[in-house]
Write an enzyme that holds these catalytic residues in place. Structure first.
Site, PDB file in Angstrom:
ATOM      1  N   HIS A 160      30.307 -77.982 -58.199  1.00 21.75           N
ATOM      2  CA  HIS A 160      30.639 -79.374 -58.629  1.00 21.75           C
ATOM      3  C   HIS A 160      31.650 -79.023 -59.704  1.00 21.75           C
ATOM      4  O   HIS A 160      32.425 -80.189 -59.820  1.00 21.75           O
ATOM      5  CB  HIS A 160      29.842 -80.115 -59.129  1.00 21.75           C
TER       6      HIS A 160
HETATM    7  C1  UD1 Z   1      30.095 -84.877 -64.537  1.00 19.43           C
HETATM    8  C2  UD1 Z   1      30.700 -84.877 -65.738  1.00 19.43           C
HETATM    9  C3  UD1 Z   1      30.232 -82.741 -65.791  1.00 19.43           C
HETATM   10  C4  UD1 Z   1      29.099 -82.992 -65.515  1.00 19.43           C
HETATM   11  C5  UD1 Z   1      28.478 -83.673 -64.137  1.00 19.43           C
HETATM   12  C6  UD1 Z   1      27.076 -83.671 -63.796  1.00 19.43           C
HETATM   13  C7  UD1 Z   1      32.722 -85.700 -67.142  1.00 19.43           C
HETATM   14  C8  UD1 Z   1      34.046 -85.538 -66.605  1.00 19.43           C
HETATM   15  N1  UD1 Z   1      31.996 -84.998 -66.400  1.00 19.43           N
HETATM   16  O1  UD1 Z   1      31.183 -84.390 -63.648  1.00 19.43           O
HETATM   17  O2  UD1 Z   1      30.496 -82.742 -67.233  1.00 19.43           O
HETATM   18  O3  UD1 Z   1      29.147 -81.831 -65.466  1.00 19.43           O
HETATM   19  O4  UD1 Z   1      29.134 -85.302 -64.399  1.00 19.43           O
HETATM   20  O5  UD1 Z   1      27.027 -84.064 -62.638  1.00 19.43           O
HETATM   21  O6  UD1 Z   1      32.340 -86.658 -67.686  1.00 19.43           O
HETATM   22  N2  UD1 Z   1      30.127 -89.786 -58.159  1.00 19.43           N
HETATM   23  C9  UD1 Z   1      29.391 -90.863 -56.978  1.00 19.43           C
HETATM   24  N3  UD1 Z   1      27.803 -91.294 -57.532  1.00 19.43           N
HETATM   25  C10 UD1 Z   1      27.712 -90.584 -58.513  1.00 19.43           C
HETATM   26  C11 UD1 Z   1      28.579 -89.805 -59.628  1.00 19.43           C
HETATM   27  C12 UD1 Z   1      29.709 -89.636 -59.049  1.00 19.43           C
HETATM   28  O7  UD1 Z   1      29.296 -90.495 -55.370  1.00 19.43           O
HETATM   29  O8  UD1 Z   1      26.664 -91.323 -58.713  1.00 19.43           O
HETATM   30  C13 UD1 Z   1      30.789 -88.701 -57.681  1.00 19.43           C
HETATM   31  C14 UD1 Z   1      32.885 -89.767 -58.320  1.00 19.43           C
HETATM   32  O9  UD1 Z   1      32.715 -91.182 -57.419  1.00 19.43           O
HETATM   33  C15 UD1 Z   1      33.783 -88.716 -58.320  1.00 19.43           C
HETATM   34  C16 UD1 Z   1      32.578 -88.088 -58.162  1.00 19.43           C
HETATM   35  O10 UD1 Z   1      31.094 -88.393 -57.771  1.00 19.43           O
HETATM   36  O11 UD1 Z   1      34.111 -88.940 -57.347  1.00 19.43           O
HETATM   37  C17 UD1 Z   1      32.193 -87.159 -59.690  1.00 19.43           C
HETATM   38  O12 UD1 Z   1      32.176 -87.468 -60.184  1.00 19.43           O
HETATM   39  P1  UD1 Z   1      32.495 -87.846 -62.072  1.00 19.43           P
HETATM   40  O13 UD1 Z   1      31.368 -88.625 -63.204  1.00 19.43           O
HETATM   41  O14 UD1 Z   1      33.572 -88.497 -62.653  1.00 19.43           O
HETATM   42  O15 UD1 Z   1      32.133 -86.768 -62.338  1.00 19.43           O
HETATM   43  P2  UD1 Z   1      31.085 -85.568 -62.219  1.00 19.43           P
HETATM   44  O16 UD1 Z   1      31.802 -84.159 -61.122  1.00 19.43           O
HETATM   45  O17 UD1 Z   1      29.913 -85.771 -61.897  1.00 19.43           O
END
Ligand code: UD1
Length: 363
Positions: free
Chosen positions: A207
């Site tokens: 991820h």
């Molecule tokens: C975040 C953390 C990372 C951790 C990871 C675990 C930061 C900078 N990064 O990254 O350190 O290892 O979580 O998962 O804080 N999304 C969904 N549903 C959710 C959550 C996210 O669809 O419940 C989507 C978001 O809209 C986005 C993508 O997934 O498009 C990434 O989510 P984001 O919270 O930006 O960071 P992670 O990549 O999950």
């Protein structure tokens, strides 16, 4: 009554705060322990299921921050968390890990004169292009109490000039959750449900933006999964970021009945899958630690790690992001080549107890 607020935001935070919450209830019943969920992760499968699996109560505060750019997510968290700090005036804020919620809430608390404890302090990948590295550096620079999980954390903080009185080597709270829930994982029927055999499948999670935001990496990943699937069943719980990017770039999963591309999985079932995997291929931070504790070989798809003890002492191989190398190492492990690992000091399931002792001393 003294009051402590612990912050959770994203998936890897839940298993770190759960043991602290339980240890506070048991060992410090005179201190109120409140949980604030920023809502950085909000999907049922990224958040709610962990509260259920880890027996966490409903959060006392839910900030509903959601996704967005780093600035949006961090700024929204700060605005909402400031309201909580002003109304609650806690004696201490506990933040864990390195996600955007960690730095956002630390910054708010410190500026309002509320002390901050950072759990999992001192880890450094040395790579400032990683958002988590910036979060770690900044949080450690402003926190009052720094709880460290492995020896490299002590060295890093010392090198950065952090006063020794602020630093506590407490061990690894994530391993507390692992230790607690291993019996439940052993009772899980997830292997049967997925039709995989104990010790004979590859578990994959990916991820990190540096990997899955790169269309070339995703296209090559499809071949790697196909290669693994020729040897073994492959279990791949797909993170929302990875799935979105695959869809956006038109990258399909290889068409193999051996590949199980799934939605994100809950804590207990994932622990069962990790424990029983022949090898785990991942770019996660926490999974490097969990595999080391479980003695399962881990192939880490990154150029660096902030958790070097998993490589020097544990079962982790840091192979870089070249998927040809990832394939090579993974196939060698499937062929029987593996290193003996040892469990790092203080990864004993009692880190939260040590943290609560410190909390009781300082609040
Ligand atoms: C975040 C953390 C990372 C951790 C990871 C675990 C930061 C900078 N990064 O990254 O350190 O290892 O979580 O998962 O804080 N999304 C969904 N549903 C959710 C959550 C996210 O669809 O419940 C989507 C978001 O809209 C986005 C993508 O997934 O498009 C990434 O989510 P984001 O919270 O930006 O960071 P992670 O990549 O999950």
């Amino acid at each position: 009554m003294k009051k402590v607020v612990s912050v959770v935001g994203a998936r890897p935070n839940f298993m770190k705060v759960a043991p602290i919450h339980k240890a506070m209830k048991r060992l410090a019943p005179e201190t109120a322990h409140l949980i604030c969920h920023t809502g950085q992760h909000y999907d049922e499968k990224m958040s709610k299921v962990f509260f259920v699996d880890l027996e966490l109560p409903e959060p006392d505060f839910y900030l509903g921050v959601g996704g967005g750019t780093h600035a949006t997510q961090t700024a929204k968290t700060m605005i909402e968390f400031e309201k909580i700090i002003e109304s609650e005036r806690p004696d201490l804020v506990v933040v864990v890990g390195d996600v955007n919620s960690t730095i956002a809430c630390s910054l708010v608390a410190v500026k309002l004169g509320v002390r901050v404890m950072h759990v999992e302090a001192g880890l450094r990948s040395g790579d400032r292009t990683m958002p988590e590295e910036i979060n770690r550096l900044l949080t450690d620079a402003i926190a009052d109490y720094l709880c460290v999980s492995e020896p490299s954390g002590l060295e890093n903080l010392d090198r950065e000039g952090v006063a020794k009185e602020k630093v506590f080597h407490v061990g690894n709270v994530m391993i507390d959750s692992l230790t607690n829930y291993l019996p439940m994982a052993d009772a899980s029927n997830v292997l049967d449900r997925l039709g995989v055999e104990r010790g004979r499948y590859v578990l994959v999670t990916l991820h990190r933006p540096a990997n899955v935001d790169d269309p070339k990496f995703l296209a090559r990943l499809s071949q790697t999964l196909e290669r693994f699937a020729r040897e073994r069943k492959v279990v791949f719980p797909v993170h929302p970021r990875t799935r979105k990017n695959m869809d956006a770039n038109g990258v399909a999963f290889p068409d193999s009945e051996n590949l199980l591309a799934l939605d994100p999985i809950g804590y207990v079932d994932f622990l069962a899958l990790t424990k029983n995997a022949e090898v785990v291929v991942t770019d996660s931070g926490g999974i490097q630690e969990e595999t080391t504790k479980l003695g399962v070989p881990c192939v880490t798809v990154r150029d660096n790690t902030e958790r070097p003890v998993t490589v020097t002492l544990g079962t982790n191989y840091l192979v870089g992001t070249d998927l040809a190398k990832v394939e090579e190492r993974t196939l060698a492990i499937l062929g029987g080549e593996r290193k003996e690992g040892r469990v790092p000091e203080l990864w004993d399931g009692k880190a939260a107890e040590r943290i609560v002792e410190i909390i009781e001393r300082v609040v």
